[in-house]
Write an enzyme that holds these catalytic residues in place. Structure first.
Site, PDB file in Angstrom:
ATOM      1  N   LYS A 198      59.853  11.476 -29.868  1.00 23.17           N
ATOM      2  CA  LYS A 198      59.734  12.661 -29.017  1.00 23.17           C
ATOM      3  C   LYS A 198      60.978  12.852 -28.159  1.00 23.17           C
ATOM      4  CE  LYS A 198      54.732  13.234 -28.547  1.00 23.17           C
ATOM      5  NZ  LYS A 198      53.612  13.191 -27.593  1.00 23.17           N
TER       6      LYS A 198
ATOM      7  N   LYS B  70      53.294  13.438 -41.358  1.00 21.83           N
ATOM      8  CA  LYS B  70      51.990  13.562 -40.706  1.00 21.83           C
ATOM      9  C   LYS B  70      51.737  15.016 -40.302  1.00 21.83           C
ATOM     10  CE  LYS B  70      51.460  12.726 -36.277  1.00 21.83           C
ATOM     11  NZ  LYS B  70      51.313  12.148 -34.939  1.00 21.83           N
TER      12      LYS B  70
ATOM     13  N   LYS C 215      50.547  19.033 -34.533  1.00 17.70           N
ATOM     14  CA  LYS C 215      50.597  20.289 -33.788  1.00 17.70           C
ATOM     15  C   LYS C 215      52.024  20.784 -33.661  1.00 17.70           C
ATOM     16  CE  LYS C 215      47.072  18.095 -31.165  1.00 17.70           C
ATOM     17  NZ  LYS C 215      46.898  17.133 -30.088  1.00 17.70           N
TER      18      LYS C 215
HETATM   19  P1  TYM Z   1      46.568  13.351 -30.122  1.00 17.64           P
HETATM   20  O1  TYM Z   1      46.054  14.381 -29.189  1.00 17.64           O
HETATM   21  O2  TYM Z   1      47.919  13.544 -30.698  1.00 17.64           O
HETATM   22  O3  TYM Z   1      45.573  13.240 -31.345  1.00 17.64           O
HETATM   23  C1  TYM Z   1      44.177  13.035 -31.161  1.00 17.64           C
HETATM   24  C2  TYM Z   1      43.657  12.106 -32.253  1.00 17.64           C
HETATM   25  O4  TYM Z   1      43.902  12.667 -33.551  1.00 17.64           O
HETATM   26  C3  TYM Z   1      44.570  11.724 -34.364  1.00 17.64           C
HETATM   27  N1  TYM Z   1      45.469  12.439 -35.289  1.00 17.64           N
HETATM   28  C4  TYM Z   1      45.466  12.286 -36.625  1.00 17.64           C
HETATM   29  N2  TYM Z   1      44.724  11.510 -37.426  1.00 17.64           N
HETATM   30  C5  TYM Z   1      44.969  11.585 -38.762  1.00 17.64           C
HETATM   31  N3  TYM Z   1      45.909  12.392 -39.309  1.00 17.64           N
HETATM   32  C6  TYM Z   1      46.682  13.186 -38.542  1.00 17.64           C
HETATM   33  N4  TYM Z   1      47.594  13.980 -39.095  1.00 17.64           N
HETATM   34  C7  TYM Z   1      46.473  13.146 -37.121  1.00 17.64           C
HETATM   35  N5  TYM Z   1      47.053  13.795 -36.071  1.00 17.64           N
HETATM   36  C8  TYM Z   1      46.425  13.342 -34.957  1.00 17.64           C
HETATM   37  C9  TYM Z   1      45.340  10.840 -33.389  1.00 17.64           C
HETATM   38  O5  TYM Z   1      45.649   9.587 -33.936  1.00 17.64           O
HETATM   39  C10 TYM Z   1      44.374  10.743 -32.236  1.00 17.64           C
HETATM   40  O6  TYM Z   1      43.427   9.716 -32.475  1.00 17.64           O
HETATM   41  N6  TYM Z   1      47.989   9.592 -27.154  1.00 17.64           N
HETATM   42  C11 TYM Z   1      46.846  10.220 -27.776  1.00 17.64           C
HETATM   43  C12 TYM Z   1      45.805  10.676 -26.791  1.00 17.64           C
HETATM   44  C13 TYM Z   1      45.296   9.631 -25.879  1.00 17.64           C
HETATM   45  C14 TYM Z   1      44.418   8.572 -26.210  1.00 17.64           C
HETATM   46  C15 TYM Z   1      44.181   7.878 -25.000  1.00 17.64           C
HETATM   47  C16 TYM Z   1      43.802   8.144 -27.396  1.00 17.64           C
HETATM   48  C17 TYM Z   1      45.547   9.526 -24.556  1.00 17.64           C
HETATM   49  N7  TYM Z   1      44.873   8.481 -24.023  1.00 17.64           N
HETATM   50  C18 TYM Z   1      43.353   6.758 -24.961  1.00 17.64           C
HETATM   51  C19 TYM Z   1      42.984   7.034 -27.334  1.00 17.64           C
HETATM   52  C20 TYM Z   1      42.750   6.341 -26.146  1.00 17.64           C
HETATM   53  C21 TYM Z   1      47.305  11.451 -28.521  1.00 17.64           C
HETATM   54  O7  TYM Z   1      48.309  12.050 -28.215  1.00 17.64           O
HETATM   55  O8  TYM Z   1      46.447  11.906 -29.496  1.00 17.64           O
END
Ligand code: TYM
Length: 332
Positions: free
Chosen positions: A112, A195, A198
């Site tokens: 990022k 992957k 968004k």
């Molecule tokens: P975020 O918002 O990017 O994504 C949310 C969840 O979706 C999963 N994900 C995917 N899984 C499979 N294939 C994909 N292409 C794909 N894109 C996204 C992510 O792995 C995630 O599980 N840092 C985290 C948010 C967060 C969090 C936490 C998660 C903040 N605090 C505490 C767990 C525990 C994030 O940005 O996810």
């Protein structure tokens, strides 16, 4: 019941199918067996530039989509991160036991910050993983269901929990990541080795939950496949087809082998046409329910406030223990 914690960022307008398959579907299944806490991490969203009015709206929209897709805010605790002040407060303490080098090694930060340029990348982006660790550790979560891309952050969380415990005495539960191998990574339809995300470069490779059915169908029909015509799961040779089969298998509840058999002697066209129908059927009702929930934002805000109060009861107790352990003077 054992405690489970997971989070997702509020996303512009809509979640994508990777969030749905990688996270939401798992959460929905797990919420009955666990005391589940799900957080919409709006403070994390601030680590990249946001339009204030849009961020607010997207936070609501994300909550509505999770509820519409089956997260029950009466059974699980679904809340907004900024409503529980203990999150950034614990993150601060964790920052003080995290090595600079350790945080610099986080691959998501490296990716990022490379994209933002050295002046665009903020200290907030650097501190992102410690806020995520705070999210998890405040709730004594044993399980953290995430997609594969979050594995390293959960590893850091485990390291920080262990380090804190050995320095200050047993305080945190050391959590485990729960990552389902088959669905841990959904790929971009136009670039099936990247992957789905968004922030993808092209819109046409990302399937949004809130897309109009005709848009969804068109994206799937124009997904990149390869020159052959045999429908077979082969991640190396046929990443596009493998990705479509993964999505199909999860949404239709059929095994990959069943699908391969079903499409023997038929081409990619049939596979895409049928998959488009499956996706539209899955997201149609979720989309309708989301719009219905968004029609009454006051009620949605009320549900989120109630859930935040429930979350704060747990989080505040953990934070008080931490403040005590590290030697902060209590306010009497
Ligand atoms: P975020 O918002 O990017 O994504 C949310 C969840 O979706 C999963 N994900 C995917 N899984 C499979 N294939 C994909 N292409 C794909 N894109 C996204 C992510 O792995 C995630 O599980 N840092 C985290 C948010 C967060 C969090 C936490 C998660 C903040 N605090 C505490 C767990 C525990 C994030 O940005 O996810």
């Amino acid at each position: 019941k054992p405690r489970l914690f997971s989070g997702m960022q509020p996303s512009a307008n809509s979640l994508q199918i990777g969030n749905y398959i990688g996270a939401l579907l798992q959460w929905k299944d797990l919420q009955t067996d666990y005391d589940a806490v799900f957080c919409i991490v709006d403070l994390h969203a601030l680590t990249v530039p946001q339009d204030p009015a849009l961020l607010r709206e997207n936070t609501r929209r994300t909550a509505a989509q999770y509820i519409a897709a089956g997260i029950d805010p009466a059974e699980s605790t679904l809340f907004v991160q900024s409503h529980v002040a203990a999150h950034p407060e614990l993150a601060w303490v964790l920052n003080t036991i995290t090595g600079f080098g350790e945080a610099s090694r986080m691959t998501q930060f490296k990716d990022k910050s490379a994209r933002q340029g050295s002046d665009g990348a903020t200290v907030g982006l650097f501190a992102y993983p410690m806020l995520m660790a705070a999210d998890i550790l405040l709730y004594d979560a044993v399980a953290v269901p995430v997609g594969d891309d979050q594995r390293q952050h959960v590893e850091l969380t485990r390291d920080l929990a262990g380090r804190f415990n050995s320095r200050f005495g047993e305080t945190f539960v050391v959590p485990e990541a729960v990552i389902l191998k088959e669905t841990a990574r959904i790929y971009d339809l136009q670039e099936p080795t990247a992957k789905m995300s968004k922030s993808a470069s092209s819109e046409s490779g990302v399937v949004w939950m809130m897309d109009e059915p005709s848009v969804t169908a068109k994206k799937i029909r124009s997904a990149v496949t390869d020159d052959g015509r045999e429908v077979r799961f082969d991640r190396g040779e046929k990443p596009g087809v493998a990705n479509l089969l993964t999505i199909y298998s999860v949404l239709a509840g059929k095994t990959i082998a069943e699908l391969e058999a079903e499409y023997t002697g038929r081409g990619y066209g049939d596979l895409k046409k049928d998959l488009a129908e499956v996706v539209v059927e899955t997201f149609g009702p979720i989309r309708a329910r989301t719009l219905e929930l968004l029609d009454d934002p006051a009620e949605l805000d009320r549900v989120l406030a109630g859930n935040a109060a429930r979350a704060a009861t747990i989080a505040d107790a953990t934070l008080a223990k931490v403040y005590d352990r590290v030697g902060l003077l209590p306010r009497v």
